[in-house]
Motif scaffolding. Structure first.
Motif, short mmCIF file in Angstrom:
data_model
loop_
_atom_site.label_atom_id
_atom_site.label_comp_id
_atom_site.label_asym_id
_atom_site.label_seq_id
_atom_site.Cartn_x
_atom_site.Cartn_y
_atom_site.Cartn_z
N SER A 265 51.98 54.32 -43.81
CA SER A 265 50.86 53.97 -45.48
C SER A 265 51.55 53.17 -46.21
N SER A 323 47.72 57.47 -51.32
CA SER A 323 47.05 55.76 -50.51
C SER A 323 46.39 55.18 -50.91
N HIS A 363 53.46 49.89 -54.04
CA HIS A 363 53.61 50.69 -52.67
C HIS A 363 54.19 51.29 -51.59
N LYS A 367 55.72 55.06 -51.57
CA LYS A 367 55.69 55.89 -50.27
C LYS A 367 56.06 55.70 -49.18
#
Lengths: 679, 292
Positions: A265, A323, A363, A367
């Motif tokens: 991800s 995502s 991210h 994540k």
């Protein structure tokens, strides 16, 4: 002085250093395979080698990124047969460097995490050697994708990345759900790969070369640039998980082991973004519609991802849809960049591309953190369903706190890192709004509204994940007995959490750090951005000031309250339930009910399914209610499409003979036909 | 700074107008000060289910609103802190406060507070779009990227764009009512937990914890009211005159809210989205008017 040191190191060869690092990562995988008999030791050796390797390989990337070192490259003294005379090679430039950071960070930290995470498999005496090797190869394949400078090399390592990640997705292949997720992933990836094959063949045909260094030629000649762009968008869009090409993502991420989910991800889907940007760096003069297409696709993905993420009650699937949302935001940034390029507005261009690149980094940080923490929670509870969690913050205080931090970052809230990059995108939107070109203003307005709606929905989804999963009363026996997973899982999370805090602290530096990569994408000199970056300093400094102010005020209030409450009676009592004295955890608001008002609001788009057994009569039988929101693209568009395809193509079944000999005959015949045709 | 002291007057004003319109005497305008003072001297009861998140909610909520206040201009008078894109930071700071208030509500494990949290999140999703559209329309109108220059630039708008200002103001007014949980969106005086939105979310907060929330609520009223009030024509002769004009405008907005509350019934929950949608349409129209 510093430059001198860098130069000296450069003499020894940054490329050698980079390749050594990658070699160490592969060695970690191989060592785990060799030491399979002693799983505990194998895990330790693999983790140590992989962390060292990632750290070593990150050195050149960190130096190339801000332009402290010139891009480095290497070539093999050999050419692929049939692919011209170009020697295959690697090149590490600022654009590669920015994508290498998440790849190497998550590969290294994921190895540490995996060492502890995979322990339960030791007790079941299941072999992990191949899984470790696939993991190492996945990390290396991603690093090579980001540095390949030759079409064939790129396609080969791209396929290696797909296959190794497929092996990891199907790690628990004894479960039917995992097998079906793996199959979907394999098919979707190869549909994308087919587009890429066509793309690179077209590029080679147009330029007569497979070497990326020859491709700037495309900038100055008339070529079917739009075809390149669309093929790249389709091929790389599948990997990046842009809606409607995202269907594999919410299946594959939950199926994989948690550290693999984090790597996939945070880093792997970003490779789709990298590929797209790399192709864009070969092309000049994009048409404005490219930008609009990207913004449309990006906002569509962002909204769709945020909504579906809100609708999920499987924690890892919720994160997977998030995502999709974040890649949508990245694509929106690229769209702003393309638009700025097409309409000659360097400020818009810079904000768009830099925002997109920074969001890729952010991210990866939040994540990765969320998947790591979710993995610990899933491990403790034994289920991925939010309805089985609850109350975990009391039982796993450290993991829970880090999850909440990650959730706030993923919701794009100040003063955390997610907001820093979203701020770039908002600035791009407002910049578009206040330009003199009327053609840009109205769509920029829609983009701003889309960003705003995505922001709140993502916030609601993250509040749901953190609130239902970690707060309140435990919703299951297992959740009530959950406990902290130990240092092996906690340390990687802590590193990422510190990253989430560090990015906004550096807010004013990011434009400088990202300028070389942006220059690489657009083919403009780095100096062209100096003015823009200077103009960006006040907003970014303001952002930092507001963040610091917020923390100071919050700290002051907390201290005041502590002082105030010291002499007061502070009691603990049951939660207020209108005087009812025996609340049970089952009376809590569930994940489904939390999302219900918003899902109902968008039911035309999401098409949720309800199964209701209403109570009837004076002495009603037990009633039931179930609600599910399956992926609307998969259920209502792709499934019918593929069913229809299967019906039509059933004719071809006749060729599917089942004997290897016959298949070899097919191959020989094809080769023969091709030979005759060329002769 | 005056806002910090004067903000608790606004709910008092609104309630006063409502009482007068209903033919009652009503509580004094300074009632909230008395309530806050009373609560401030009390102890606290925490639910045994809760964690630090429950306590972080009110603290971060108030801190976020206070920080956002430094970005709010007093009409044409600039804010303490101003930079391009500050409106985004302002909106997201409110979002931060909401995120942690929602988490604090979920932390109690009560279905009432879960319900309130869910509805609050949904309303926020609805209010965010008209808010951004209205701010974007104003940014376009004043051709600026920060709140202070935007509000300062509105005074020099070309003739014929008053309609745009009016529409943007209407959109912001709806956001003001939605975000502050007032009629016709939510009834702050309702007595049944099931029908509440904002109030049910804070059922378990008590004593000084409740002070933080209530005071934060008053400040939020002041903040969003300020965004509406700044649109009104204010005297520009001297800074003190403008400031006084701004205070009067704030009071006028509160009076208007009181009138709206007295004359309108609360909208049914399922039909709520229509109002913010209408506001979004207003903001879009305003944008179109500013475009030419």
């Amino acid at each position: 002085m510093f430059h001198l040191v860098v130069f000296r190191l450069g003499m020894f060869g940054f490329m050698t250093l980079f390749l050594t690092g990658l070699g160490l990562i592969v060695a970690g995988g191989l060592a785990a395979l060799l030491l399979e008999q002693w799983p505990e030791r194998a895990g330790t050796v693999a983790a140590i080698l992989m962390v060292t390797g990632a750290a070593v390989a990150a050195v050149p990337a960190l130096l190339v990124l801000p332009g402290l070192s010139a891009p480095v490259s290497c070539h093999w003294n050999w050419a692929f047969p049939g692919a011209g005379l170009d020697q295959p090679g690697l090149r590490l430039d600022p654009l590669s460097a920015i994508f290498l950071l998440p790849v190497l960070t998550l590969t290294g930290l994921g190895a540490v995490y995996g060492r502890t995470y995979w322990r339960p498999w030791h007790h079941r005496h299941e072999a992990l050697g191949l899984a470790w090797l696939s993991y190492g190869l996945l990390g290396v394949a991603m690093a090579l994708v980001a540095t390949a400078s030759h079409g064939v090399v790129f396609l080969v390592v791209w396929e290696l990345m797909t296959l190794t990640s497929w092996f990891l997705v199907t790690f628990e292949n004894e479960k039917p759900a995992v097998r079906s997720a793996g199959w979907l992933y394999l098919v979707a990836s190869h549909i994308g790969n087919a587009c890429l094959l066509a793309l690179f063949c077209l590029l080679a045909r147009n330029t007569g070369s497979w070497d990326f260094s020859a491709y700037p030629w495309l900038r100055t000649h008339t070529v079917p640039a739009a075809a390149f762009f669309l093929l790249a968008l389709a091929g790389f869009g599948v990997k990046a998980g842009l809606a409607p090409l995202h269907v594999w993502l919410p299946e594959a991420h939950p199926a994989a082991p948690s550290h693999v989910s984090a790597v996939m991800s945070g880093a792997m889907i970003a490779m789709g973004i990298y590929g797209l940007l790399r192709i864009l760096s070969f092309l000049d003069h994009p048409a404005p519609w490219w930008g609009w297409l990207m913004i449309g696709l990006g906002l569509g993905s962002a909204l769709f991802g945020a909504l579906l993420s809100l609708a999920q009650s499987d924690l890892k699937r919720l994160l997977a849809y998030s995502s999709v949302e974040n890649m949508g935001l990245v694509a929106t940034g690229i769209g702003f960049g393309l638009l700025g390029q097409a309409t000659h507005q360097p400020a818009l261009l810079f904000l768009g591309y830099a925002g997109a690149l920074l969001h890729v980094l952010n991210h990866a940080l939040f994540k990765g953190l969320l998947f790591f923490a979710a993995g610990a929670a899933v491990h403790a509870v034994g289920s991925r369903s939010l309805e089985a969690m609850g109350g975990l913050l009391r039982r796993m205080p450290e993991t829970g706190a880090l999850f909440i931090l990650g959730a706030a970052a993923a919701a794009g809230l100040p003063p955390l890192n997610g907001f820093t990059s979203e701020f770039f995108l908002y600035l791009a939107g407002f910049r578009g709004l206040t330009t003199a070109q009327t053609g840009i203003q109205a769509p920029a307005l829609i983009a701003l509204a889309g960003l705003a709606l995505t922001g709140v929905l993502a916030g609601a989804a993250m509040a749901k994940a953190a609130g239902v999963g970690f707060l309140g009363e435990p919703r299951s026996e297992a959740a009530a007995n959950a406990h902290e997973p130990g240092l092996g899982l906690f340390l990687p999370m802590l590193v990422l959490a510190l990253g989430c805090l560090a990015v906004p602290v550096l807010a004013t530096f990011w434009p400088w750090l990202l300028a070389p990569a942006t220059a690489e994408i657009t083919g403009m000199p780095v100096d062209a951005f100096t003015d823009i970056i200077n103009h960006l300093q006040p907003p970014l400094a303001g952002l930092t000031t507001a963040g610091v102010l917020l923390l100071l005020v919050a700290g002051w209030i907390t201290l005041r309250m502590r002082y105030l409450l010291k002499p007061r009676p502070v009691r603990r009592a049951a939660t207020w339930t209108c005087g009812y004295l025996q609340p049970t955890p089952r009376m809590q608001y569930t994940a489904g009910s939390f999302a219900q008002p918003m899902i109902t609001l968008f039911r035309g788009l999401l098409r949720p399914r309800y199964q209701i057994t209403r109570p009837a009569g004076l002495f009603p039988a037990p009633a039931a209610f179930a609600c599910a929101t399956p992926d609307v693209v998969r259920e209502h568009y792709l499934r019918p499409l593929f069913h229809a395809l299967r019906e039509r193509l059933a004719v071809l079944r006749a060729f599917q003979e089942g004997h290897v000999q016959v298949y070899i005959l097919y191959i020989t015949l094809t080769l023969l036909i091709l030979l005759l045709w060329k002769l | 700074m005056a806002g910090l002291a004067l903000a608790p007057l606004l709910p008092g004003l609104i309630n006063r107008v409502k009482a007068l319109a209903a033919g009652r005497r009503g509580p004094p305008t300074t009632q909230l000060y008395r309530d806050l003072w009373k609560l401030l001297r009390k102890g606290v009861v925490y639910s045994a289910t809760t964690t630090w998140v429950f306590r972080a909610g009110p603290r971060l909520g108030l801190a976020a609103t206070l920080t956002a206040l430094t970005l709010m201009p007093w009409g044409p008078l600039p804010a303490l802190l101003t930079f391009p894109g500050d409106m985004v930071v302002l909106v997201y700071l409110l979002g931060l406060g909401r995120f942690f208030t929602v988490l604090a509500a979920l932390d109690t494990g009560s279905s009432f507070e879960g319900m309130g949290a869910s509805r609050e999140a949904c309303l926020a999703a609805l209010a965010e779009v008209p808010l951004f559209l209205a701010l974007a329309a104003l940014a376009r109108g004043a051709d600026a990227m920060a709140l202070s220059p935007i509000y300062a630039g509105l005074a020099h708008l070309p003739a014929g764009t008053t309609a745009g200002l009016f529409l943007a103001g209407a959109a912001l007014l709806v956001v003001y009512l939605t975000e502050n949980a007032r009629i016709p969106i939510d009834d702050p005086n309702t007595h049944l937990e099931l029908t509440m939105i904002h109030e049910v979310m804070i059922l378990d907060h008590s004593g000084p914890e409740l002070v933080l929330l209530e005071y934060g609520g008053a400040l939020k009223l002041w903040l969003l009211g300020g965004l509406v009030a700044g649109l009104l024509p204010l005297p520009a002769s001297a800074a003190w005159a403008t400031a006084l004009g701004f205070l009067a405008a704030q009071a006028a907005v509160a009076l208007l809210a009181g009138l709206i509350e007295s004359t309108l019934a609360r909208i049914r929950l399922v039909r709520l989205p229509q109002l913010p949608l209408a506001a979004a349409a207003f903001a879009l129209l305003a944008f179109v008017l500013f475009l030419t």
